[in-house]
Design an enzyme around this catalytic site. Structure first.
Site, PDB file in Angstrom:
ATOM      1  N   ALA A  74       0.824  -1.212   0.000  1.00 47.66           N
ATOM      2  CA  ALA A  74       0.000   0.000   0.000  1.00 47.66           C
ATOM      3  C   ALA A  74       0.859   1.263   0.000  1.00 47.66           C
ATOM      4  CB  ALA A  74      -0.942  -0.011   1.202  1.00 47.66           C
ATOM      5  N   SER A 202      -3.499  -3.553   0.401  1.00 49.04           N
ATOM      6  CA  SER A 202      -2.337  -4.404   0.611  1.00 49.04           C
ATOM      7  C   SER A 202      -2.737  -5.849   0.878  1.00 49.04           C
ATOM      8  CB  SER A 202      -1.576  -3.833   1.809  1.00 49.04           C
ATOM      9  OG  SER A 202      -0.374  -4.496   1.999  1.00 49.04           O
ATOM     10  N   HIS A 204      -0.972  -8.174   2.745  1.00 51.35           N
ATOM     11  CA  HIS A 204      -0.638  -8.818   4.024  1.00 51.35           C
ATOM     12  C   HIS A 204      -1.615  -8.486   5.154  1.00 51.35           C
ATOM     13  CE1 HIS A 204       1.477  -5.517   6.371  1.00 51.35           C
ATOM     14  NE2 HIS A 204       1.527  -4.985   5.168  1.00 51.35           N
ATOM     15  N   THR A 242      10.286  -6.365 -12.593  1.00 46.26           N
ATOM     16  CA  THR A 242       9.802  -7.744 -12.694  1.00 46.26           C
ATOM     17  C   THR A 242       8.735  -8.007 -11.636  1.00 46.26           C
ATOM     18  OG1 THR A 242      11.963  -8.398 -13.506  1.00 46.26           O
ATOM     19  CG2 THR A 242      10.549 -10.174 -12.672  1.00 46.26           C
ATOM     20  N   CYS A 327       4.217   0.580  12.217  1.00 45.57           N
ATOM     21  CA  CYS A 327       5.337   1.215  11.526  1.00 45.57           C
ATOM     22  C   CYS A 327       6.090   2.184  12.425  1.00 45.57           C
ATOM     23  CB  CYS A 327       4.837   1.967  10.296  1.00 45.57           C
ATOM     24  SG  CYS A 327       3.732   0.999   9.302  1.00 45.57           S
TER      25      CYS A 327
HETATM   26  C1  LIG Z   1      -4.081   2.152   6.728  1.00 44.60           C
HETATM   27  C2  LIG Z   1      -2.771   1.656   6.205  1.00 44.60           C
HETATM   28  N1  LIG Z   1      -2.269   2.192   5.090  1.00 44.60           N
HETATM   29  C3  LIG Z   1      -1.107   1.775   4.572  1.00 44.60           C
HETATM   30  C4  LIG Z   1      -0.365   0.785   5.165  1.00 44.60           C
HETATM   31  C5  LIG Z   1       0.942   0.357   4.558  1.00 44.60           C
HETATM   32  O1  LIG Z   1       0.791  -0.867   3.895  1.00 44.60           O
HETATM   33  P1  LIG Z   1       2.032  -1.684   3.325  1.00 44.60           P
HETATM   34  O2  LIG Z   1       2.642  -2.363   4.510  1.00 44.60           O
HETATM   35  O3  LIG Z   1       1.440  -2.672   2.370  1.00 44.60           O
HETATM   36  O4  LIG Z   1       2.937  -0.728   2.664  1.00 44.60           O
HETATM   37  C6  LIG Z   1      -0.841   0.191   6.344  1.00 44.60           C
HETATM   38  C7  LIG Z   1      -0.046  -0.841   7.042  1.00 44.60           C
HETATM   39  O5  LIG Z   1       0.310  -0.699   8.192  1.00 44.60           O
HETATM   40  C8  LIG Z   1      -2.082   0.628   6.873  1.00 44.60           C
HETATM   41  O6  LIG Z   1      -2.592   0.116   7.985  1.00 44.60           O
END
Ligand SMILES: Cc1ncc(COP(=O)(O)O)c(C=O)c1O
Length: 384
Positions: A74, A202, A204, A242, A327
């Protein structure tokens, strides 16, 4: 080996890959390992896997498969969308509207756009995390090209009324982008009905592999973005490089599974979440954040007064829960989401995001609530 009971309650950070997903991915590492761009039988097999996954992913969010660009997640999709849209449309204006409670994937990209000369308005939220729709409307000016608001918040689970927002934004001739990462798979997300122009999500977060995501570009609304990453011609030049064939195939399978199991699983998990909240509310001076708002079924965000927040997570070391978003959780800073909702630094620091998922059981909820209760009560005594 640590034999202590461990419970995972951080499904908004990431999810385990479903074994049925792993199964469909495996041949793409060993037998069907071709490069999806190669013009021979190995490449064609890989390409077939990619296009099948594109159908599965687009089916989950109700869009056309040609509207999906695969990315590494994402965050990359957010960067491609925001920089690409701004590059394409900067002659029309250089003003963007977003919100203080967005994920860092959006907020940090906005900051980078600010250094490129774009003006960003960060909308405030009320105590529940809602934006004021009138303030949104008032903030749109002749320079505004884009509004970017998430569908569901990763920390509180709050759901913004995006269909209503799309109407307001489109009536002003402005485009709407949304980070739908936390919503997809937890409740039905229908991109045609929501009428978003751009969206990101995303794999995961929905029991698929990490390192795969999607960018949605609404073709019916004739949305175009400029290329901002250069290389091979993959993904119609929008995301050259790729393709991660096993990952994308896994994303497709995960999308397919979650689509068919979503209703039952969301009902099950929301009952567990409500039970957990009822148990936690037995603790003195506890607040459930965004409780009155329309929320994700699996998420709760709880603040405890009069305790040292720094000790809370450390003491709860057999529970995988989060303070703030994953994060940023190794940097001990109060959550920007809770602060925007008006919580003090101290209260934000003694808050937990607990997010439930497929493997969560009733026994887990009872165990977790008891652990939290004991720890909070211990910490309260320490303060006295
Ligand atoms: C609301 C939101 N946006 C974006 C992301 C980022 O996603 P990705 O880990 O796939 O870059 C996250 C993941 O923590 C999320 O919770």
């Amino acid at each position: 080996m640590n034999t202590k009971k461990k419970i995972y309650l951080d499904y908004n950070a990431t999810t385990p890959v479903d074994k049925r997903v792993v199964e469909v991915m495996l041949p793409y590492f060993t037998e069907n390992f071709g490069n999806a761009s190669s013009d021979h039988i190995f490449g064609w097999d890989a390409e077939e896997g990619i296009e099948f996954a594109r159908e599965q992913v687009s089916n989950l969010v109700n869009c056309k498969s040609t509207e999906i660009t695969f990315t590494s997640g994402a965050t990359e999709a957010a960067n491609l969308a925001l920089f690409g849209f701004c590059k394409k449309n900067s002659s029309k204006g250089k003003h963007i509207i977003t919100c203080k409670t967005e994920h860092k994937a959006i907020l940090d990209t906005m900051q980078a756009l600010e250094t490129d000369g774009f003006q960003i308005t960060y909308l405030d939220v009320d105590a529940e995390g809602n934006i004021d729709l009138e303030e949104l409307e008032r903030s749109i000016n002749s320079e505004t090209i884009l509004v970017c608001l998430m569908l569901a918040n990763n920390e509180t689970g709050l759901i913004h009324p995006l269909k209503q927002i799309a109407k307001i934004v489109h009536e002003k001739g402005v485009k709407l982008m949304s980070d739908i990462t936390q919503a997809v798979g937890k409740f039905p997300v229908d991109l045609i009905d929501l009428n978003l122009d751009l969206a990101i999500f995303s794999s995961h977060k929905l029991y698929g592999p990490k390192g795969v995501g999607a960018l949605y570009i609404n073709k019916k609304n004739k949305i175009e973005i400029d290329q901002t990453v250069f290389g091979g011609g993959q993904e119609k030049r929008m995301r050259p490089g790729t393709l991660n064939v096993p990952g994308i195939v896994g994303f497709g399978k995960a999308a397919d599974l979650i689509f068919s199991e979503m209703e039952e699983e969301s009902n099950r998990v929301s009952k567990l979440r409500d039970q957990l909240e009822a148990l936690l509310e037995e603790i003195e001076d506890v607040h459930i954040n965004s409780k009155k708002a329309n929320r994700l079924p699996n998420t709760t965000n709880v603040s405890f007064e009069n305790i040292d927040g720094n000790h809370l997570l450390r003491k709860l070391n057999n529970l995988a829960v989060s303070r703030g978003s994953a994060c940023t959780s190794n940097i001990v800073q109060p959550s920007h989401v809770l602060k925007a909702m008006g919580l003090s630094d101290e209260l934000a620091l003694s808050s937990l995001r607990i997010s439930l998922g497929r493997n969560t059981t009733h026994a887990d909820i009872e165990f977790a609530s008891q652990e939290i209760k004991n720890t909070v009560n211990q910490l309260k005594k320490a303060v006295i």
